[in-house]
Design a protein around this motif. Structure first.
Motif, short mmCIF file in Angstrom:
data_model
loop_
_atom_site.label_atom_id
_atom_site.label_comp_id
_atom_site.label_asym_id
_atom_site.label_seq_id
_atom_site.Cartn_x
_atom_site.Cartn_y
_atom_site.Cartn_z
N ILE A 1 0.83 -1.21 0.00
CA ILE A 1 0.00 0.00 0.00
C ILE A 1 0.86 1.25 0.00
O ILE A 1 0.61 2.21 -0.74
CB ILE A 1 -0.95 0.00 1.21
CG1 ILE A 1 -1.97 -1.14 1.08
CG2 ILE A 1 -1.68 1.34 1.35
CD1 ILE A 1 -2.74 -1.43 2.35
N ASP A 2 1.90 1.26 0.84
CA ASP A 2 2.76 2.45 0.95
C ASP A 2 4.19 2.02 1.24
O ASP A 2 4.60 1.94 2.40
CB ASP A 2 2.24 3.38 2.05
CG ASP A 2 2.95 4.73 2.07
OD1 ASP A 2 3.93 4.88 1.31
OD2 ASP A 2 2.52 5.62 2.83
N PRO A 3 4.98 1.74 0.19
CA PRO A 3 6.34 1.22 0.37
C PRO A 3 7.34 2.23 0.92
O PRO A 3 8.48 1.87 1.21
CB PRO A 3 6.74 0.77 -1.04
CG PRO A 3 5.90 1.59 -1.95
CD PRO A 3 4.60 1.81 -1.23
N LYS A 4 6.93 3.48 1.08
CA LYS A 4 7.86 4.49 1.61
C LYS A 4 7.40 5.05 2.96
O LYS A 4 7.91 6.06 3.42
CB LYS A 4 8.00 5.64 0.60
CG LYS A 4 8.68 5.20 -0.69
CD LYS A 4 8.90 6.37 -1.64
CE LYS A 4 9.59 5.90 -2.92
NZ LYS A 4 9.82 7.03 -3.86
N ASN A 5 6.48 4.35 3.58
CA ASN A 5 5.96 4.79 4.87
C ASN A 5 6.91 4.37 5.99
O ASN A 5 7.29 3.20 6.10
CB ASN A 5 4.57 4.17 5.09
CG ASN A 5 3.95 4.59 6.39
OD1 ASN A 5 4.31 4.09 7.44
ND2 ASN A 5 2.99 5.50 6.32
N LYS A 6 7.28 5.31 6.86
CA LYS A 6 8.24 5.04 7.94
C LYS A 6 7.78 3.92 8.87
O LYS A 6 8.55 3.03 9.22
CB LYS A 6 8.47 6.31 8.77
CG LYS A 6 9.60 7.19 8.28
CD LYS A 6 9.89 8.26 9.31
CE LYS A 6 11.17 9.00 8.95
NZ LYS A 6 11.56 9.94 10.02
N MET A 7 6.54 3.99 9.30
CA MET A 7 6.03 2.99 10.24
C MET A 7 6.00 1.61 9.61
O MET A 7 6.33 0.61 10.26
CB MET A 7 4.63 3.38 10.72
CG MET A 7 4.09 2.47 11.80
SD MET A 7 5.09 2.43 13.30
CE MET A 7 4.64 4.04 13.98
N VAL A 8 5.62 1.54 8.34
CA VAL A 8 5.58 0.26 7.63
C VAL A 8 6.97 -0.34 7.52
O VAL A 8 7.20 -1.51 7.85
CB VAL A 8 4.98 0.45 6.21
CG1 VAL A 8 5.13 -0.83 5.39
CG2 VAL A 8 3.52 0.85 6.30
N LEU A 9 7.92 0.47 7.08
CA LEU A 9 9.29 -0.01 6.91
C LEU A 9 9.90 -0.44 8.24
O LEU A 9 10.54 -1.49 8.33
CB LEU A 9 10.16 1.07 6.26
CG LEU A 9 9.80 1.41 4.80
CD1 LEU A 9 10.56 2.65 4.35
CD2 LEU A 9 10.10 0.24 3.88
#
Length: 305
Positions: free
Chosen positions: A145-153
């Motif tokens: 969904i969001d490959p550049k999201n801080k929390m996701v990474l």
């Protein structure tokens, strides 16, 4: 326009004024006043969902989880959508009602399959239940969904870090630091991973350089540590727990080596380095430096031998 419609507009207009006052009180830290204004907004307009949600958040912060839960439930009844189901699930997650949280997070995704926060909290909920495959599934969904999201990474990084997947973790940290080169935490984590691969010189070099250029590191860590996000709180709780365990292990080795030097060796450089990293992530750079110096000392002595 009918009389009822006019009265409805009047009520909503005044409810919004109460809501605005409540927000201002929250900003200044006057939560009791904010509660009063949110309740006034709800009395004027019983379908004002944002007032229920914000009021629920305040009660949750104050530790009144029963009241918070009832308000989030009311918000779902008035306006069932991704956000209201997510907020209800967050409250359930906080009070260890994990199965209920999973159910409501999935309901949240029925309204919006790409609702990022629900994927992330589902990953945390499944991790808490020990279901690694489902944890990884929802982390991967969030990444798509969001490959550049801080929390996701960062969530994907710590999933692999906590399971000792050094090579995969280092790869993900490289990806993170390429996007956010000034985030000190992950430069530190990269340093630890390098040390685990045996590359002590590059590892210590990275930490030394970081300490020179990042004077507000401690302040940033404490800010993150005090975050209301469940994912952040969970991470720091894990770090504190591991730090205590590592410190106990370190002291035991030290004591045994002093009492019986022929039978027991003291803590090695990796033991000290692990403690240093944990203290850094916990916002304690002074303690971290103490163990880093020890790690450097042991590393030098081993090379001389």
């Amino acid at each position: 326009m009918s009389i009822n419609a006019t009265l409805k507009d009047y009520s909503m207009s005044n409810a919004k004024k109460m809501y605005t006052q409540a927000l201002l009180c929250e900003e200044t830290g006057d939560l009791e006043e904010a509660i009063g204004f949110y309740n006034s907004a709800i009395e004027l307009e019983p379908s004002f969902v944002k007032s229920y949600q914000n009021l629920g958040s305040i009660y949750s912060k104050l530790g009144n989880h029963k009241q918070a839960y009832e308000l989030f439930q009311k918000a779902v009844q008035i306006s069932p959508n991704s956000e209201t189901f997510f907020n209800l699930a967050v409250e359930e997650y906080k009070t260890d009602k994990i199965d209920n949280a999973v159910v409501n997070l999935k309901k949240s995704l029925e309204f919006d399959k790409r609702y990022l926060n629900s994927h992330l909290l589902l990953a945390s909920a499944y991790e808490k239940s020990g279901k690694n495959e489902k944890t990884q599934l929802y982390l991967n969904n969030a990444y798509k969904i969001d490959p550049k999201n801080k929390m996701v990474l960062s969530a994907r990084i710590f999933f692999h870090y906590e399971r000792g997947h050094v090579a995969e973790c280092l790869k993900l940290v490289e990806e993170y630091t390429s996007l956010f080169p000034d985030d000190a935490r992950f430069i530190i984590l990269k340093s630890e991973l390098l040390s685990q691969e045996g590359n002590y010189s590059k590892s210590i070099e990275a930490l030394t350089e970081l300490s020179k250029k990042n004077s507000d590191f401690k302040e940033n860590i404490l800010k993150e540590k005090n975050s209301a996000l469940p994912e952040s709180k969970k991470h720091f709780q894990n770090v504190e727990k591991k730090a205590k365990e590592k410190l106990k292990e370190f002291k035991t080795k030290m004591e045994l080596s002093k009492e019986n030097p022929e039978d027991f060796s003291g803590p090695n450089s990796q033991d000290a380095f692990d403690l240093s990293i944990l203290h850094l992530f916990n916002g304690e750079p002074e303690k971290a430096m103490k163990y880093l110096v020890y790690a450097q000392k042991v590393n030098r002595e081993s090379k001389e031998d």
